[in-house]
Scaffold this active site. Structure first.
Site, PDB file in Angstrom:
ATOM      1  N   GLU A 259       7.412 -81.113 -20.447  1.00  0.00           N
ATOM      2  CA  GLU A 259       7.838 -82.052 -19.380  1.00  0.00           C
ATOM      3  C   GLU A 259       9.166 -81.326 -18.780  1.00  0.00           C
ATOM      4  O   GLU A 259      10.076 -80.787 -19.473  1.00  0.00           O
ATOM      5  CB  GLU A 259       8.185 -83.513 -19.896  1.00  0.00           C
ATOM      6  CG  GLU A 259       8.719 -84.462 -18.792  1.00  0.00           C
ATOM      7  CD  GLU A 259       7.843 -84.224 -17.736  1.00  0.00           C
ATOM      8  OE1 GLU A 259       6.633 -84.598 -17.850  1.00  0.00           O
ATOM      9  OE2 GLU A 259       8.322 -84.129 -16.538  1.00  0.00           O
TER      10      GLU A 259
ATOM     11  N   ASN B   1      14.633 -73.946 -19.238  1.00  0.00           N
ATOM     12  CA  ASN B   1      15.645 -74.391 -19.486  1.00  0.00           C
ATOM     13  C   ASN B   1      16.616 -73.425 -19.964  1.00  0.00           C
ATOM     14  O   ASN B   1      17.857 -73.488 -19.292  1.00  0.00           O
ATOM     15  CB  ASN B   1      15.779 -75.388 -20.745  1.00  0.00           C
ATOM     16  CG  ASN B   1      15.391 -76.780 -20.257  1.00  0.00           C
ATOM     17  OD1 ASN B   1      14.882 -76.842 -19.125  1.00  0.00           O
ATOM     18  ND2 ASN B   1      15.149 -77.968 -21.117  1.00  0.00           N
TER      19      ASN B   1
ATOM     20  N   CYS C 178      19.477 -81.775 -23.597  1.00  0.00           N
ATOM     21  CA  CYS C 178      18.516 -80.589 -23.358  1.00  0.00           C
ATOM     22  C   CYS C 178      18.913 -79.063 -23.393  1.00  0.00           C
ATOM     23  O   CYS C 178      18.816 -78.395 -24.433  1.00  0.00           O
ATOM     24  CB  CYS C 178      17.696 -80.587 -22.157  1.00  0.00           C
ATOM     25  SG  CYS C 178      16.858 -82.445 -21.936  1.00  0.00           S
TER      26      CYS C 178
HETATM   27  C1  UGA Z   1      17.069 -80.316 -17.931  1.00  0.00           C
HETATM   28  C2  UGA Z   1      16.165 -79.438 -16.918  1.00  0.00           C
HETATM   29  O1  UGA Z   1      16.869 -79.463 -15.686  1.00  0.00           O
HETATM   30  C3  UGA Z   1      14.805 -80.213 -16.788  1.00  0.00           C
HETATM   31  O2  UGA Z   1      14.004 -79.608 -16.044  1.00  0.00           O
HETATM   32  C4  UGA Z   1      14.436 -80.517 -18.153  1.00  0.00           C
HETATM   33  O3  UGA Z   1      13.022 -81.186 -18.100  1.00  0.00           O
HETATM   34  C5  UGA Z   1      15.247 -81.220 -18.986  1.00  0.00           C
HETATM   35  O4  UGA Z   1      16.402 -80.345 -19.142  1.00  0.00           O
HETATM   36  C6  UGA Z   1      14.667 -81.252 -20.381  1.00  0.00           C
HETATM   37  O5  UGA Z   1      14.545 -80.472 -21.109  1.00  0.00           O
HETATM   38  O6  UGA Z   1      14.302 -82.682 -20.696  1.00  0.00           O
HETATM   39  P1  UGA Z   1      18.680 -82.399 -17.665  1.00  0.00           P
HETATM   40  O7  UGA Z   1      19.441 -81.778 -18.949  1.00  0.00           O
HETATM   41  O8  UGA Z   1      18.179 -84.013 -17.437  1.00  0.00           O
HETATM   42  O9  UGA Z   1      17.567 -81.506 -17.367  1.00  0.00           O
HETATM   43  O10 UGA Z   1      19.808 -82.254 -16.510  1.00  0.00           O
HETATM   44  P2  UGA Z   1      20.253 -81.247 -15.513  1.00  0.00           P
HETATM   45  O11 UGA Z   1      20.131 -81.541 -14.096  1.00  0.00           O
HETATM   46  O12 UGA Z   1      19.235 -79.918 -15.868  1.00  0.00           O
HETATM   47  O13 UGA Z   1      21.652 -80.887 -15.909  1.00  0.00           O
HETATM   48  C7  UGA Z   1      22.203 -80.489 -16.965  1.00  0.00           C
HETATM   49  C8  UGA Z   1      23.704 -80.218 -16.979  1.00  0.00           C
HETATM   50  O14 UGA Z   1      24.087 -79.007 -16.383  1.00  0.00           O
HETATM   51  C9  UGA Z   1      24.627 -81.152 -16.624  1.00  0.00           C
HETATM   52  O15 UGA Z   1      25.597 -81.535 -17.440  1.00  0.00           O
HETATM   53  C10 UGA Z   1      25.037 -80.824 -15.129  1.00  0.00           C
HETATM   54  O16 UGA Z   1      26.054 -81.384 -14.846  1.00  0.00           O
HETATM   55  C11 UGA Z   1      25.003 -79.424 -15.410  1.00  0.00           C
HETATM   56  N1  UGA Z   1      24.673 -78.617 -14.233  1.00  0.00           N
HETATM   57  C12 UGA Z   1      23.569 -78.766 -13.524  1.00  0.00           C
HETATM   58  C13 UGA Z   1      25.639 -77.664 -13.628  1.00  0.00           C
HETATM   59  O17 UGA Z   1      26.934 -77.772 -14.381  1.00  0.00           O
HETATM   60  N2  UGA Z   1      25.569 -77.073 -12.550  1.00  0.00           N
HETATM   61  C14 UGA Z   1      24.356 -76.988 -11.826  1.00  0.00           C
HETATM   62  O18 UGA Z   1      24.356 -76.437 -10.756  1.00  0.00           O
HETATM   63  C15 UGA Z   1      23.335 -77.861 -12.399  1.00  0.00           C
END
Ligand code: UGA
Length: 429
Positions: free
Chosen positions: A151, A208, A260
């Protein structure tokens, strides 16, 4: 089709609701009786935009039901999805005990051919173990297939990601279950790739880890930007226009968190180690992420000097916007660090305050984001909530004893903050 989903967390519940939305009949199973009762009674255990309506609509239509009994789910379905947690162990490897237990429960309940699909994030070769387990514990010795179907949804955008996925990955050990899986996903209008099961499992950890690497890359660049007077957002914009790079996930921050990326990075490093490869690149991704938090705390202490007897306002507790999830949240880590330095905190989050109360002690929870700054020596932005961009900055400046704002998410315009009279410190700008 008749489907069951074992595990009703972020992935299981959203997947179940979206499958029901496109017309499948779905039984969601969870061993947490309180959670199942909540769902049966029309409640929802997590905040996820659009999910409550989706669950209600499909529950009312009778396409989405909830139970605590795995056997019930297995009995009523042709395809059984596993979406249980695979949390980290202290050495960074993955705790597969929930998955193994569910595999045994499924095996015991099977009386006819089933397709068992793993959606949980697992180390490569776990599918083989699941197949062995089902074979060993199956009472009726019926035929089955094991599939890996990772997923890729993001919390906070889970419904959107699930209804319009970039791709569906189906990893199989034989061609037999492919047609059924394609039928399940046909309404989603997304490209489907069919691979061997090991590749499918690897695609998840590889994706990831790559996304985490992208964030650490931009965060490392932010250090160089700060040292040279460049602006990380302009650098990222320029880089992102190259289609091979892309602008998404190049948002400099105080570091990534959540349930994640940190877990999957450690797991992938461990998996590589177990097959004899030292994945130093990913270790560096972790180190850059840890450094980013250190650097942000230092930015605060360099400016405010001693934090003891000072009050700091913190906007954001969730690990990212649009969620109430605080697991491995950089915002919470920051709060704990500031408390350790002796600061008193006034905090606000649009959705995560309730969950934060359990782990964040001796702080003042403030219901109105515009009131957080009152009497504070400085304000910190720790989570990238869109609504923080609508902060009443004039009021905030007047409320602060000194107009100092540390922005760990680069939400505001530099020139505008200067015009408003803030001492504004963001990331890489
Ligand atoms: C992440 C992946 O993006 C999903 O594709 C994956 O399905 C999911 O893990 C999982 O393995 O279940 P998620 O952890 O929900 O999703 O959130 P993200 O949007 O990826 O953000 C993760 C972290 O990175 C957050 O703390 C966010 O603030 C940070 N982030 C994200 C940044 O600091 N900079 C960015 O440009 C993007």
């Amino acid at each position: 089709m008749n489907l069951s989903i074992i595990g009703t967390g972020y992935v299981g519940l959203v997947t179940g609701a979206c499958f029901a939305e496109v017309g499948h009949r779905v039984v969601c199973v969870d061993n947490d009786a309180a959670k199942v009762r909540t769902l049966q009674a029309g409640g929802i255990p997590i905040y996820e935009p659009g999910l409550e309506e989706l669950v209600a609509r499909n529950r009312d239509a009778g396409r989405l039901t909830f139970t605590t009994h795995t056997a019930e789910g297995v009995e009523q379905s042709d395809v059984v999805f596993i979406a249980v947690p695979t949390p980290p162990l202290p050495d960074g490897s993955v705790d597969l005990s929930y998955l193994e237990k569910v595999a045994r429960e499924i095996a015991a309940a099977m009386t006819r051919y089933k397709i068992v699909v793993d959606k949980s994030t697992v180390p490569v070769k776990t599918g083989d173990k699941v197949a062995e387990t089902i074979k060993r514990y199956g009472k009726a010795k019926v035929d089955f297939d094991v599939v890996s179907n990772p997923e890729f949804l993001r919390e906070g955008f889970a419904v959107e990601d699930l209804m319009r996925p970039d791709r569906i990955v189906i990893g199989v050990r034989s061609p037999r279950p492919v047609a059924a899986l394609k039928q399940i996903y046909a309404p989603f209008d997304a490209p489907i790739i069919v691979t061997d099961i090991n590749s499918a499992e690897l695609i998840k950890h590889a994706s990831n880890s790559f996304l985490a690497l992208k964030i650490s890359y931009v965060n490392a660049l932010s250090v160089v930007c700060e040292a040279t007077g460049a602006n990380i957002q302009e650098v990222a914009n320029g880089m992102g226009m190259d289609a091979r790079i892309g602008r998404r996930f190049l948002q400099a921050s105080l570091g990534f968190g959540g349930s994640c990326f940190p877990k999957d990075l450690s797991a992938f490093i461990k998996i590589a180690e177990q097959v004899g490869y030292d994945f130093r690149l990913l270790k560096e991704v972790q180190r850059i992420n840890a450094d980013q938090m250190e650097r942000f705390v230092k930015k605060i202490t360099d400016t405010l000097w001693v934090l003891k007897d000072k009050t700091i306002g913190v906007l954001g507790l969730a690990f990212k916007q649009n969620t109430d999830d605080i697991r491995m949240s950089p915002a919470l880590e920051l709060c704990h660090r500031l408390q350790k330095e002796g600061a008193a905190l006034r905090v606000h989050d649009p959705k995560a305050m309730e969950k934060a109360r359990a782990v964040l002690k001796d702080v003042t929870f403030v219901a109105d984001m515009n009131a957080v700054a009152e009497g504070c020596d400085a304000l910190v932005i720790a989570t990238e909530w869109e609504e923080f961009k609508q902060l009443d900055l004039e009021r905030v400046r007047r409320s602060l004893t000194h107009p100092i704002l540390f922005d760990g998410r680069n939400l505001f315009d530099l020139a505008e903050m200067e015009r408003l009279g803030f001492i504004y410190k963001s990331i890489g700008r």
